[in-house]
Each structure stands twice: as C-alpha cells, then as structure tokens.
Design an enzyme around this catalytic site. Structure first.
Site, PDB file in Angstrom:
ATOM      1  N   GLY A   1       0.846  -1.192   0.000  1.00 25.15           N
ATOM      2  CA  GLY A   1       0.000   0.000   0.000  1.00 25.15           C
ATOM      3  C   GLY A   1       0.871   1.228   0.000  1.00 25.15           C
ATOM      4  O   GLY A   1       2.019   1.177  -0.441  1.00 25.15           O
TER       5      GLY A   1
ATOM      6  N   CYS B   1       2.440   5.211  -3.199  1.00 30.43           N
ATOM      7  CA  CYS B   1       3.180   5.037  -4.455  1.00 30.43           C
ATOM      8  C   CYS B   1       2.951   3.717  -5.184  1.00 30.43           C
ATOM      9  O   CYS B   1       2.728   3.731  -6.394  1.00 30.43           O
ATOM     10  CB  CYS B   1       4.681   5.196  -4.193  1.00 30.43           C
TER      11      CYS B   1
HETATM   12  N1  LIG Z   1       5.776   9.751  -0.605  1.00 32.84           N
HETATM   13  C1  LIG Z   1       6.740   8.959  -1.077  1.00 32.84           C
HETATM   14  O1  LIG Z   1       7.217   8.038  -0.408  1.00 32.84           O
HETATM   15  C2  LIG Z   1       7.284   9.189  -2.465  1.00 32.84           C
HETATM   16  C3  LIG Z   1       8.495   8.600  -2.842  1.00 32.84           C
HETATM   17  C4  LIG Z   1       8.984   8.825  -4.119  1.00 32.84           C
HETATM   18  C5  LIG Z   1       8.269   9.588  -5.011  1.00 32.84           C
HETATM   19  N2  LIG Z   1       7.066  10.122  -4.629  1.00 32.84           N
HETATM   20  C6  LIG Z   1       6.355  10.958  -5.605  1.00 32.84           C
HETATM   21  O2  LIG Z   1       6.637  12.310  -5.289  1.00 32.84           O
HETATM   22  C7  LIG Z   1       5.485  13.141  -5.516  1.00 32.84           C
HETATM   23  C8  LIG Z   1       5.102  13.872  -4.250  1.00 32.84           C
HETATM   24  O3  LIG Z   1       4.743  12.917  -3.261  1.00 32.84           O
HETATM   25  P1  LIG Z   1       4.452  13.344  -1.743  1.00 32.84           P
HETATM   26  O4  LIG Z   1       4.152  12.085  -1.018  1.00 32.84           O
HETATM   27  O5  LIG Z   1       5.517  14.221  -1.245  1.00 32.84           O
HETATM   28  O6  LIG Z   1       3.102  14.194  -1.955  1.00 32.84           O
HETATM   29  P2  LIG Z   1       2.363  15.122  -0.899  1.00 32.84           P
HETATM   30  O7  LIG Z   1       0.950  15.184  -1.348  1.00 32.84           O
HETATM   31  O8  LIG Z   1       2.691  14.673   0.488  1.00 32.84           O
HETATM   32  O9  LIG Z   1       3.041  16.555  -1.089  1.00 32.84           O
HETATM   33  C9  LIG Z   1       2.816  17.379  -2.176  1.00 32.84           C
HETATM   34  C10 LIG Z   1       2.790  18.824  -1.649  1.00 32.84           C
HETATM   35  O10 LIG Z   1       2.816  19.719  -2.750  1.00 32.84           O
HETATM   36  C11 LIG Z   1       1.998  20.841  -2.436  1.00 32.84           C
HETATM   37  N3  LIG Z   1       1.673  21.525  -3.696  1.00 32.84           N
HETATM   38  C12 LIG Z   1       0.943  21.063  -4.734  1.00 32.84           C
HETATM   39  N4  LIG Z   1       0.920  21.970  -5.731  1.00 32.84           N
HETATM   40  C13 LIG Z   1       1.665  23.027  -5.316  1.00 32.84           C
HETATM   41  C14 LIG Z   1       2.022  24.267  -5.891  1.00 32.84           C
HETATM   42  N5  LIG Z   1       1.628  24.611  -7.119  1.00 32.84           N
HETATM   43  N6  LIG Z   1       2.763  25.125  -5.173  1.00 32.84           N
HETATM   44  C15 LIG Z   1       3.175  24.797  -3.925  1.00 32.84           C
HETATM   45  N7  LIG Z   1       2.877  23.630  -3.325  1.00 32.84           N
HETATM   46  C16 LIG Z   1       2.129  22.752  -4.015  1.00 32.84           C
HETATM   47  C17 LIG Z   1       0.827  20.209  -1.720  1.00 32.84           C
HETATM   48  O11 LIG Z   1       0.096  21.141  -0.953  1.00 32.84           O
HETATM   49  C18 LIG Z   1       1.539  19.162  -0.851  1.00 32.84           C
HETATM   50  O12 LIG Z   1       1.917  19.690   0.391  1.00 32.84           O
HETATM   51  C19 LIG Z   1       4.426  12.194  -6.078  1.00 32.84           C
HETATM   52  O13 LIG Z   1       4.507  12.188  -7.460  1.00 32.84           O
HETATM   53  C20 LIG Z   1       4.845  10.839  -5.537  1.00 32.84           C
HETATM   54  O14 LIG Z   1       4.389   9.779  -6.348  1.00 32.84           O
HETATM   55  C21 LIG Z   1       6.570   9.964  -3.384  1.00 32.84           C
END
Ligand SMILES: NC(=O)c1ccc[n+]([C@@H]2O[C@H](COP(=O)([O-])OP(=O)(O)OC[C@H]3O[C@@H](n4cnc5c(N)ncnc54)[C@H](O)[C@@H]3O)[C@@H](O)[C@H]2O)c1
Length: 458
Positions: A267, A270
C-alpha cells in the site's frame, strides 16, 4: 564537529515546489548539503505549521534537519512562487500525482507547478521533476514551460525521480542507491548532477528513460511483495512455513530478501499508483503488461483474504467486535494513503462488525471515532484482534494481558510480529498467513507424487 556528509562541489540557489514527504525531505537535505533552498507550499495550514517550526508529517530525523537548515539561514518556506524562483539555479517539482480512477496519474498539480515556475522565472532555469510521472510527461512540461516563460528566458525541464522510502526518507536521501538524471542535453544533466555530491552513484539518461526507471522500479518492488503473498498462500496449502520459504528464497543474492515479505498486501501513496500508472501507460499504447497486471490482482486478493480468513474463523462478522491494530500503510510513518489496514477496517465495517483501532502514530480523521488510546483499550471485549501494521511495539504486546481483556482469543497477525509460541502459551489462537491450518493443509500430495508411489509399489 566536522560535518561527515559528502558535499557537492559548489553551493547553489534551489527552489523546491511542494512541502510533502518528498519536497520537505529534499528541501531540508539540499539545505544540509550547503545549498540555499526556498521551499514553496500552497497549503496554508501546512505552511503555517512549518513557519511555527512544526513538521506537518511524521518522518524520523526530518524535524531536526529542517530546524538546522532554518537556523543556518539556508532553508525558508514561502507561499510566494516568485520569491522562491527568483535567482534560483534549479527548481524541483515535488507535487502530488495522485491516481485517477482509470489508473493514470492526475498531473494537474504538476502542470500548475510547472506553469507557475516558468512564468515566475526571470532568468534561465533548470526545472527538475521529482514527482513520479509517466514517460513523456517532462516533454509535455517542457512545452508548457516554453509557453509560460517570459521572452528570452530558457527553461530546461529534466527528470530527477525520487526513490526515498517514507520512514527512512532522510537516510535514503543521503545514501541513495542511485541518483537518476534524465535530460535531453548534457548541460542540463550536468546542472542537476552538480547539486549532488559527486561520490553518489549517478545514472544519466534521457527524460523518458528516467521517468520509466521510477515506474519500473516500483513495479518490481510491488512484484516481489505479490510474489511473496502468492507463495505464502501456497505454503498454507502444502504445509510449508512462508517465513522459512521466503527467507530461503531471499538468501539467493540474485533474488535478495528486501520486499520479499508476505502480509496484507502492499500500500502507501506510491506502489499501487505507480504499477497502475505503468499498466495504464502501456494500455494506452496497446502494449500488454500481464506481469504488472498480475501484481495488482494478487495484491487485491491478499488484502481481501484478511477479512475472508476472519470470516472463516468467526463466521459472519455482523455484530462482532474486532480490534484492528495499525492503520499506517507500514511501520514508521503516519501515512494512511492506500493503506491495507484501512481497507481491512472499511471491509469489516461494511460487513457490520463493530471495529475499534489503535495506531501509535497514524490518526486519520475519517476513522477517528474508532480509534482508542492504546492496544488494550482497542482490544477490550474484542472477539478477534487483527494486527495490520508491523509496528515494533506490537511485537512487545503482553499476550497474557491481551487475552485477559479480549472476549475471544483469535489474533490474526497479518504481519507476523507476534511470537507464536508465547502467544499460544498465553491462550491466544494466533493465525498468521503463510502457515497452514487444519482447513488448508492437504495431507495427500499432488498427482505426480501418487504416480511415483504407484510406480514404486508396482
Ligand atoms: N511519498 C513517497 O514516499 C514518495 C516517494 C517517491 C516519489 N514520490 C512521488 O513524489 C510526488 C510527491 O509525493 P508526496 O508524497 O511528497 O506528496 P504530498 O501530497 O505529500 O506533497 C505534495 C505537496 O505539494 C503541495 N503543492 C501542490 N501543488 C503546489 C504548488 N503549485 N505550489 C506549492 N505547493 C504545491 C501540496 O500542498 C503538498 O503539500 C508524487 O509524485 C509521488 O508519487 C513519493
């Protein structure tokens, strides 16, 4: 004390868009590497908590690193994209790419961010996409950026996918297996590579390859979990021990033990999203991906099986009191996105069970009314307890105390944290996937064995 971390050859001005798990970690870690980082966040609540020095997510070590960066004047948080982009050498897009119902990711946050950054840039800028995206996305972002940029400003969009694991994100950032940099020209690749210490393993490639490396990596990790679940199911049928079988398989260095673990399915934000994204990308190109599709199908089976097992043990669940321990999608995080534990709770509620829960950290608002203050409060008068997240503290549960507060004695340990002998000694009936029960055990083996016996006795 001297800083033992390796550092890049020079310091740069960096803008990070998004202060979630990826953005906040990248911002704090880039600042710790000596860069000057301005992190933009558009969620007012998240931003004000960051301004107050409170980290809005649970990620070990991140609070200290953020505090260190802010205090050193190398890390600041803002909602003003122009302030963050002004004078930056590079901008990292770390915004969400949540799943759509059709399996493709929703790229609107990314398109918005790319548009805002390009419009705000006052000089040439390298834009690195850290968000996980399907191949071809960076090219689309390039077109968008070219249109949004002011005349004379050149934006170069690159792919720099993130591989960190929640619960060890900081450590993963500083000790990467590889940093992948995908760009269409050497200058852009070099600009991004120079932001990382030169000792770190670096793979330079084109943008589509970099994007696909991330999708393929997550699909392979998910595949290992689905494979482990399938083998664990087979163990139940043939009377083998999944823990031993998977340990023995994983000791082969060509295979490796990491992610070769059975349980209630994978889960988090990702794995399901990215495997679905890979399948949807291939489907759009009419290219079949049966292996990746099977990974998803087996995962659905693994999740559903938990409640099915409970029904087999207790009969219809309507009106029965069940305690679910663990809500986070894995130990060490507060993230409940696509958590198998939450699916289990929802399925139990849908079947009319009375559910109570406890998680050491995760406290999702929609399930708050079911949450109790501790393990034994949740287990009070429960007919069965389901352990759904492998928090280390659940391994320390006193089985005698647990059985004394429960109405029944069944513990479905989906993540294998309890010591089965100690639990059985205390009077608990521990059921764990991957171990056969009288209902699943086949005393008589499969046809080839009968054939061999026939031949030998003739
Ligand atoms: N969480 C993980 O373990 C992980 C690991 C590798 C890759 N990723 C990838 O990285 C990306 C981000 O994941 P996450 O878990 O950090 O997401 P998240 O939702 O926790 O964080 C994204 C943040 O971006 C902010 N945001 C969105 N649009 C914005 C804008 N225009 N200006 C300013 N802030 C903005 C949101 O408010 C949010 O706080 C995704 O594509 C995910 O698939 C995640």
């Amino acid at each position: 004390m001297p800083d033992p971390r390796p550092h890049p050859d020079r310091t740069s001005e960096i803008c990070v868009v998004g202060a979630g798990y990826v953005g906040l970690t990248a911002a704090a870690c880039f600042a710790a590497l000596g860069h000057h980082v301005r992190c933009v966040e558009n969620d007012a609540q998240r931003l004000s908590s960051l301004h107050e020095g409170v980290i809005p997510i649970f990620e070990p070590g991140l609070d200290a690193l953020v505090a260190e960066g802010v205090e050193a004047g190398r890390l600041l948080f803002t909602s003003d994209i122009a302030e963050a982009v002004c004078g930056a050498d590079a901008a990292f897009l770390c915004v969400g790419t949540p799943p759509r119902d059709d399996g493709h990711p929703d790229l609107r946050q990314l398109a918005n961010a790319a548009n805002q950054v390009a419009a705000a840039a006052t000089g040439d800028l390298v834009v690195a996409v850290k968000s996980t995206v399907p191949p071809g996305t960076c090219e689309a972002m390039q077109i968008l950026s070219d249109e949004a940029a002011q005349p004379g400003v050149r934006i170069s969009v690159a792919s720099n996918p993130e591989f960190l694991r929640e619960s060890q994100a900081v450590d993963d950032f500083f000790h990467p297996d590889r940093v992948v940099v995908g760009a269409d020209d050497d200058r852009t690749r070099a600009a991004i590579a120079s932001l990382y210490p030169s000792e770190w393993p670096m793979l330079r490639c084109d943008r589509r390859s970099a994007e696909l490396i991330k999708y393929a990596s997550n699909t392979f990790l998910a595949l290992k979990i689905s494979f482990a679940n399938e083998i664990a199911g087979l163990c139940e049928q043939v009377g083998a021990e999944a823990l031993s079988v998977l340990a023995g398989v994983g000791m082969d260095q060509r295979i490796g033990s990491s992610f070769l673990a059975h349980g209630p399915g994978f889960g988090g934000s990702c794995l399901t999203k990215d495997v679905s994204g890979l399948v949807a990308t291939a489907e759009a190109l009419a290219f079949p991906t049966p292996v990746a599709q099977a990974v998803l199908d087996v995962n659905t089976w693994a999740r559903n099986r938990v409640v099915d097992k409970l029904t087999a043990l207790l009969g219809p669940l309507a009106g029965k009191k069940i305690a679910v321990l663990g809500l986070a999608f894995k130990a060490g995080t507060d993230d409940v996105r696509d958590s198998p534990a939450v699916t289990i709770v929802e399925r139990l509620v849908a079947q009319g069970a009375t559910v109570t829960t406890f998680d050491p950290v995760a406290d999702p608002e929609p399930l708050r009314r079911l949450r109790r203050a501790g393990v034994f409060d949740a287990a009070e008068r429960a007919e069965a307890v389901v352990i759904a997240t492998a928090w280390p503290e659940f391994a320390l549960i006193d089985p005698k105390r647990l059985v004394s507060v429960m109405a029944g004695s069944v513990v479905l340990d989906t993540v294998g944290v309890l010591d089965p002998a100690a639990a059985a000694g205390a009077g608990l009936e521990v059921v764990a996937p991957g171990r056969s029960t009288p209902e699943t055990y086949h005393a008589v083996m499969v046809p080839p064995l009968e054939w061999a016996l026939d031949a030998a006795l003739r």
